[in-house]
Design a protein around this motif. Structure first.
Motif, mmCIF file in Angstrom:
data_model
loop_
_atom_site.group_PDB
_atom_site.id
_atom_site.type_symbol
_atom_site.label_atom_id
_atom_site.label_comp_id
_atom_site.label_asym_id
_atom_site.label_seq_id
_atom_site.Cartn_x
_atom_site.Cartn_y
_atom_site.Cartn_z
ATOM 1 N N LEU A 23 -28.546 -1.732 1.396
ATOM 2 C CA LEU A 23 -27.556 -1.162 0.499
ATOM 3 C C LEU A 23 -26.268 -0.811 1.226
ATOM 4 C CD1 LEU A 23 -29.803 1.108 -1.692
ATOM 5 C CD2 LEU A 23 -28.549 -0.884 -2.438
ATOM 6 N N LEU A 25 -23.112 -1.566 2.635
ATOM 7 C CA LEU A 25 -22.317 -2.770 2.390
ATOM 8 C C LEU A 25 -21.378 -3.066 3.542
ATOM 9 C CD1 LEU A 25 -21.451 -2.061 -1.299
ATOM 10 C CD2 LEU A 25 -23.248 -3.498 -0.414
ATOM 11 N N GLY A 141 -10.734 6.987 -11.670
ATOM 12 C CA GLY A 141 -11.234 6.042 -10.663
ATOM 13 C C GLY A 141 -11.965 6.682 -9.490
ATOM 14 N N LEU A 144 -15.583 7.725 -10.137
ATOM 15 C CA LEU A 144 -16.527 6.619 -10.201
ATOM 16 C C LEU A 144 -16.812 6.064 -8.817
ATOM 17 C CD1 LEU A 144 -14.916 5.538 -13.371
ATOM 18 C CD2 LEU A 144 -17.377 5.594 -13.163
ATOM 19 N N ARG A 145 -15.773 6.029 -7.993
ATOM 20 C CA ARG A 145 -15.986 5.504 -6.643
ATOM 21 C C ARG A 145 -16.806 6.487 -5.806
ATOM 22 N NH1 ARG A 145 -11.258 2.913 -8.075
ATOM 23 N NH2 ARG A 145 -9.817 4.581 -7.573
ATOM 24 N N TYR A 146 -16.665 7.779 -6.089
ATOM 25 C CA TYR A 146 -17.522 8.759 -5.403
ATOM 26 C C TYR A 146 -18.981 8.490 -5.755
ATOM 27 C CZ TYR A 146 -20.335 12.937 -5.056
ATOM 28 O OH TYR A 146 -21.375 13.781 -4.801
ATOM 29 N N SER A 148 -20.352 5.623 -6.851
ATOM 30 C CA SER A 148 -20.899 4.317 -6.493
ATOM 31 C C SER A 148 -20.888 4.069 -4.990
ATOM 32 C CB SER A 148 -20.125 3.213 -7.211
ATOM 33 O OG SER A 148 -18.797 3.192 -6.749
ATOM 34 N N ASP A 149 -20.031 4.754 -4.265
ATOM 35 C CA ASP A 149 -19.882 4.449 -2.847
ATOM 36 C C ASP A 149 -21.086 4.937 -2.044
ATOM 37 O OD1 ASP A 149 -18.919 3.746 -0.402
ATOM 38 O OD2 ASP A 149 -16.926 4.575 -0.743
ATOM 39 N N ARG A 150 -21.622 4.047 -1.208
ATOM 40 C CA ARG A 150 -22.763 4.436 -0.369
ATOM 41 C C ARG A 150 -22.322 5.160 0.890
ATOM 42 N NH1 ARG A 150 -26.735 4.054 -3.728
ATOM 43 N NH2 ARG A 150 -28.075 4.392 -1.932
ATOM 44 N N GLY B 210 -18.845 -0.380 -3.431
ATOM 45 C CA GLY B 210 -20.132 -0.554 -4.085
ATOM 46 C C GLY B 210 -20.058 -0.593 -5.600
ATOM 47 N N GLY B 211 -21.180 -0.400 -6.233
ATOM 48 C CA GLY B 211 -21.243 -0.443 -7.694
ATOM 49 C C GLY B 211 -21.788 -1.766 -8.190
ATOM 50 N N HIS B 230 -18.819 -1.409 -10.944
ATOM 51 C CA HIS B 230 -18.886 -0.100 -11.584
ATOM 52 C C HIS B 230 -18.083 0.971 -10.843
ATOM 53 C CE1 HIS B 230 -20.619 2.146 -14.834
ATOM 54 N NE2 HIS B 230 -20.816 3.152 -14.033
ATOM 55 N N ASP B 231 -17.384 0.610 -9.775
ATOM 56 C CA ASP B 231 -16.532 1.578 -9.091
ATOM 57 C C ASP B 231 -15.089 1.491 -9.581
ATOM 58 O OD1 ASP B 231 -15.974 -0.859 -8.109
ATOM 59 O OD2 ASP B 231 -16.184 -0.366 -5.997
ATOM 60 N N SER B 232 -14.883 0.876 -10.770
ATOM 61 C CA SER B 232 -13.542 0.738 -11.358
ATOM 62 C C SER B 232 -12.615 -0.129 -10.517
ATOM 63 C CB SER B 232 -12.850 2.090 -11.538
ATOM 64 O OG SER B 232 -13.558 2.861 -12.430
ATOM 65 N N PRO B 258 -14.863 2.010 -15.565
ATOM 66 C CA PRO B 258 -15.196 0.672 -15.065
ATOM 67 C C PRO B 258 -14.997 -0.436 -16.100
ATOM 68 C CG PRO B 258 -16.918 2.226 -14.536
ATOM 69 C CD PRO B 258 -15.965 2.945 -15.425
#
Lengths: 153, 376
Positions: A23, A25, A141, A144-146, A148-150, B210-211, B230-232, B258
């Motif tokens: 995971l 990336l 934005g 959402l990035r918080y 999704s970000d690993r 990611g996402g 999904h991270d826009s 997103p």
């Protein structure tokens, strides 16, 4: 049709779980405790001059990501928090505006991280004010990035 | 041509996918749970209900030859061939079940540009490439499963009919070859590869934050690949040579919710739409991509400080402030709320599917149960 749906068939499949390695990336540089220590001196120097904008930018630069260096990560968090708590509310918007989009993303990550720590709860009012001002400028934005970000701070 | 979008609203409930087909795009197919409903687009009359799936349909697509493929959570795909019934003189459909040999739900399906093959992405970590075999009168399914570690959420075909891009739930976008000897002509070498036997991995890209990869798209030339996660973010990849890192990878971080769909209009223009509820045009090149305009005339782009898609408040004075509410409770004994929950955009919920209607028009459908044709 009903019963077999209740069986967790994924538990029987060794390949059904992805490892952290898979995971992860993007490879990130390992940031050592000394790196952050060095950074903290510069940040404090900037702070004492009243240069909040640059000190926040520096505190958010090259954050430690790796999960096995929890103390370094907390150290960087306390550094960011120190800058955040010394800024007056009226200045927040200008400071956020001066950050670039990547730094804004990192700022939001630190805000969430700070809110999750029990010792930073005394600052919750300030954190919420920062969060509000930041999202006003950046939109949804960074949230959402918080999520999704690993690369967790 | 009027600039206002044309809205079709036939029933309540989410639309997973839609497609226009027939001459002049006269007919409209919409999924409703386990069925496909066929409407006449001009008279808005319901012509047919196609049933055959046992679980909700996840995607439909129409081929260049007018065949419709649908795939469903029941792990099957069905190819529907339209014909005019000689006895009744009305439109009818011949149903062909395609056994995909997968053990999880089928998630997305796409015809190849020439309509000879279709690809189905699934939750069982495979992409099924299906093609028709004349001698057996049967659709064959071949699997691409090497490298794929999780559900395949989106698929797009390269214009050469051989390469496909697929976006997965483990944040990777892959490009694979689906060369099948009996039906494909050998593709000319491109930036993606020279020799392309079936199941060759030609590209593997990730977005830095990611996402899940919600959708992928090739540019009309096939030399540029874009995907939304999904991270826009929107990521646009310019490949260089086989097995070499790409010339450039532009990642656009947006401040919207997103995006679920992406489509290239040309090498320098693309449209995205999704949880923000309205389509947006982006333009750019190898160095930089930026948002241009909202395709929906009713919704505006996010300006520096505000979200563009606002809740429409019924009446300025009737804004239900707390004072207002208590005053009303005092005077009338109940609250008459006039606050509407309507968005300013044409779509009122997530756009889940975006397709070309004509050269200058796109059609979208989404969770609000509407199909809309926008002029670009």
């Amino acid at each position: 049709m009903e019963d077999w749906r209740r069986i967790d068939i994924d538990a029987l499949d060794p390949e059904s779980r992805l490892t952290d390695e898979q995971l992860r990336l993007v490879d990130t540089d390992l940031v050592s405790y000394d790196d952050v220590l060095l950074k903290s001196r510069q940040v404090k120097a900037l702070l004492s001059k009243g240069n909040y904008s640059d000190s926040l930018r520096l505190a958010l630069t090259n954050p430690p990501y790796h999960s096995d260096i929890e103390d370094t990560r907390l150290f960087n968090l306390s550094l960011v928090l120190e800058v955040l708590t010394s800024v007056k509310q009226a200045q927040m918007s200008n400071i956020v505006q001066a950050l670039d989009i990547d730094q804004q993303d990192i700022l939001v990550k630190y805000l969430y991280k700070a809110m999750s720590q029990s010792q930073s709860q005394i600052h919750s009012g300030i954190l919420l004010a920062w969060f509000e001002k930041t999202i006003e400028i950046t939109g949804l934005g960074p949230i959402l990035r918080y999520m999704s970000d690993r690369r967790l701070v | 041509m009027s600039l206002q979008p044309k809205v079709f609203s036939f029933f309540d409930g989410a639309i997973q996918d839609h497609c226009f087909f027939g001459s002049n795009n006269q007919l409209l197919a919409i999924t409703q749970d386990k069925d496909i409903k066929i409407y006449d687009a001009s008279t808005q009359q319901l012509l047919q209900i196609l049933s055959g799936h046992e679980a909700p349909i996840t995607a439909i697509d129409v081929s260049a030859e007018g065949l419709i493929v649908s795939c469903s959570q029941d792990r099957n795909a069905i190819v529907w061939k339209p014909y005019i019934n000689q006895q009744t003189g009305v439109l009818d459909f011949k149903k062909d079940l395609v056994l995909l040999r997968i053990n999880r739900a089928a998630i997305c399906c796409r015809w190849s540009p020439n309509g000879k093959k279709f690809a189905v992405g699934s939750g069982s970590k495979v992409v099924a490439i299906c093609y028709y075999e004349e001698e057996n009168d049967w659709w064959i399914s071949k699997h691409i499963k090497k490298f794929i570690k999780s559900s395949v959420l989106s698929i797009d075909w390269h214009p050469n009919n051989v390469l496909i891009a697929c976006g997965t739930a483990n944040f990777h976008t892959y490009v694979f070859s689906t060369f099948i000897k009996s039906i494909d002509t050998r593709p000319s070498p491109s930036c993606w590869g020279v020799k392309l036997p079936f199941n060759t991995l030609c590209g593997d890209f990730v977005s830095s934050t990611g996402g899940w990869i919600h959708d992928v798209s090739f540019s009309p030339s096939g030399n540029v690949l874009g995907f939304v996660a999904h991270d826009s973010t929107i990521t646009i990849v310019y490949p260089s040579e086989p097995n070499e890192p790409p010339i450039s990878m532009v990642s656009v971080k947006t401040n919207y919710l997103p995006f679920k769909t992406i489509k290239f209009l040309s090498e320098n223009e693309l449209i995205v739409a999704g949880h923000n509820c309205f389509p947006i045009l982006f333009t750019g090149n190898e160095e930089n991509w930026s948002e241009q305009k909202s395709i929906d005339p009713a919704a505006k782009l996010n300006s520096k400080n505000q979200s563009g898609n606002k809740l429409l408040i019924g009446d300025e004075e009737e804004t239900t402030t707390a004072i207002n509410m208590f005053q009303q409770m005092d005077l009338r004994g109940k609250v008459v709320s006039k606050q509407s929950t309507k968005l300013s955009s044409t779509h009122q919920n997530t756009i889940t599917s975006l397709k070309f209607f004509s050269k200058h028009q796109i059609s979208t459908s989404g969770n609000d149960g509407k199909v809309v044709i926008f002029n670009i």
